[in-house]
Write a protein that holds these residues in place. Sequence first.
Motif, PDB file in Angstrom:
ATOM      1  N   ALA A  27      11.344  -2.873  16.598  1.00  0.00           N
ATOM      2  CA  ALA A  27      10.726  -1.489  16.805  1.00  0.00           C
ATOM      3  C   ALA A  27       9.433  -1.029  17.300  1.00  0.00           C
ATOM      4  O   ALA A  27       9.100  -0.494  17.590  1.00  0.00           O
ATOM      5  CB  ALA A  27      11.392   0.292  16.925  1.00  0.00           C
ATOM      6  N   GLY A  28       8.487  -2.033  16.486  1.00  0.00           N
ATOM      7  CA  GLY A  28       7.418  -3.304  17.737  1.00  0.00           C
ATOM      8  C   GLY A  28       6.447  -1.735  15.818  1.00  0.00           C
ATOM      9  O   GLY A  28       5.163  -2.009  16.283  1.00  0.00           O
ATOM     10  N   TYR A  29       6.964  -1.365  15.313  1.00  0.00           N
ATOM     11  CA  TYR A  29       5.792  -1.172  13.847  1.00  0.00           C
ATOM     12  C   TYR A  29       5.240  -2.117  13.480  1.00  0.00           C
ATOM     13  O   TYR A  29       4.684  -1.559  12.452  1.00  0.00           O
ATOM     14  CB  TYR A  29       6.897  -0.132  13.070  1.00  0.00           C
ATOM     15  N   PHE A  30       5.453  -3.532  13.113  1.00  0.00           N
ATOM     16  CA  PHE A  30       5.057  -4.422  12.258  1.00  0.00           C
ATOM     17  C   PHE A  30       4.459  -5.650  13.064  1.00  0.00           C
ATOM     18  O   PHE A  30       4.791  -5.973  13.858  1.00  0.00           O
ATOM     19  CB  PHE A  30       5.718  -4.969  11.786  1.00  0.00           C
ATOM     20  N   PRO A  31       2.823  -5.386  14.555  1.00  0.00           N
ATOM     21  CA  PRO A  31       2.479  -6.475  15.050  1.00  0.00           C
ATOM     22  C   PRO A  31       2.667  -7.861  14.905  1.00  0.00           C
ATOM     23  O   PRO A  31       2.687  -8.398  15.319  1.00  0.00           O
ATOM     24  CB  PRO A  31       1.816  -5.753  15.555  1.00  0.00           C
ATOM     25  N   LEU A  72      12.257  -1.574  11.315  1.00  0.00           N
ATOM     26  CA  LEU A  72      10.873  -0.634  12.327  1.00  0.00           C
ATOM     27  C   LEU A  72      10.150  -2.240  12.786  1.00  0.00           C
ATOM     28  O   LEU A  72       9.515  -2.155  14.193  1.00  0.00           O
ATOM     29  CB  LEU A  72      10.524  -0.720  10.749  1.00  0.00           C
ATOM     30  N   GLU A  73      10.553  -3.909  12.604  1.00  0.00           N
ATOM     31  CA  GLU A  73       9.596  -4.697  12.821  1.00  0.00           C
ATOM     32  C   GLU A  73      10.217  -4.606  14.861  1.00  0.00           C
ATOM     33  O   GLU A  73       9.365  -4.564  15.532  1.00  0.00           O
ATOM     34  CB  GLU A  73      10.092  -5.947  11.948  1.00  0.00           C
ATOM     35  N   ALA A 129       4.985  -7.826   7.735  1.00  0.00           N
ATOM     36  CA  ALA A 129       6.564  -7.635   7.635  1.00  0.00           C
ATOM     37  C   ALA A 129       7.687  -8.395   7.339  1.00  0.00           C
ATOM     38  O   ALA A 129       7.494  -7.576   6.128  1.00  0.00           O
ATOM     39  CB  ALA A 129       7.623  -7.275   9.306  1.00  0.00           C
TER      40      ALA A 129
END
Length: 209
Positions: free
Chosen positions: A178-182, A175-176, A187
């Motif tokens: 893929a950009g889900y935790f800017p 997820l990180e 994260a």
Amino acid sequence: MSDSVAAGLRQHGRQAMQHALLKVARKLLATEGLGKLSTRRIAQQAGTSTTAIYSLFGGKDGLMEALYLDGFDRLEAALQAFPEDDADHPVQRIVTLNRQYRVFALEYPQDYAVMFERGIPDFQPSSVARLRAWQSLRPLIQRIQEAQRSGFLLHQSPEALAMTLWVASHGIVSLELAGYFPERLEAQAMHDRMLRDLLDPDRTLGTLP
């Protein structure tokens, strides 16, 4: 020169060329991405021909499997080399070691894609390669066993617990990437908290500091 010495030199030469081709493939992977990872491009950058790739690896699939295996070799080496404080709580050592999985993925995202995300079209690792992927978690299994011997974890299957922690880390890392935790610190905090939840007092006989 004896036949055995000559054979040894030939084998050394083959291994050196295999190493050189893998090094070039890793460099192209890091600098140009999966889209540029062709046998022709790799051979060109290594100063050889595609014939060498077919001779040494059996073709592109063989080279990709070698690249896949190399990724897990380096992941296990990163886990084994990670320094730890002997004063750390045995369960905290597991959390700290597991962070290195995330560090590896963030440092080598293209390798991670080859290893876990089927980033190379039509490439399927062999069953032997899949087994090697699992074996890269041996340092984590060892930390779990140490915590069990110290009385801080229940004596469940260390392999099963390692798999659970791997699945958890893999999920948040993917997820990180893929950009889900800017925010990386966010994260990391979530990653550590998730591992602590999996190693909570219901599973442990001691308490985390």
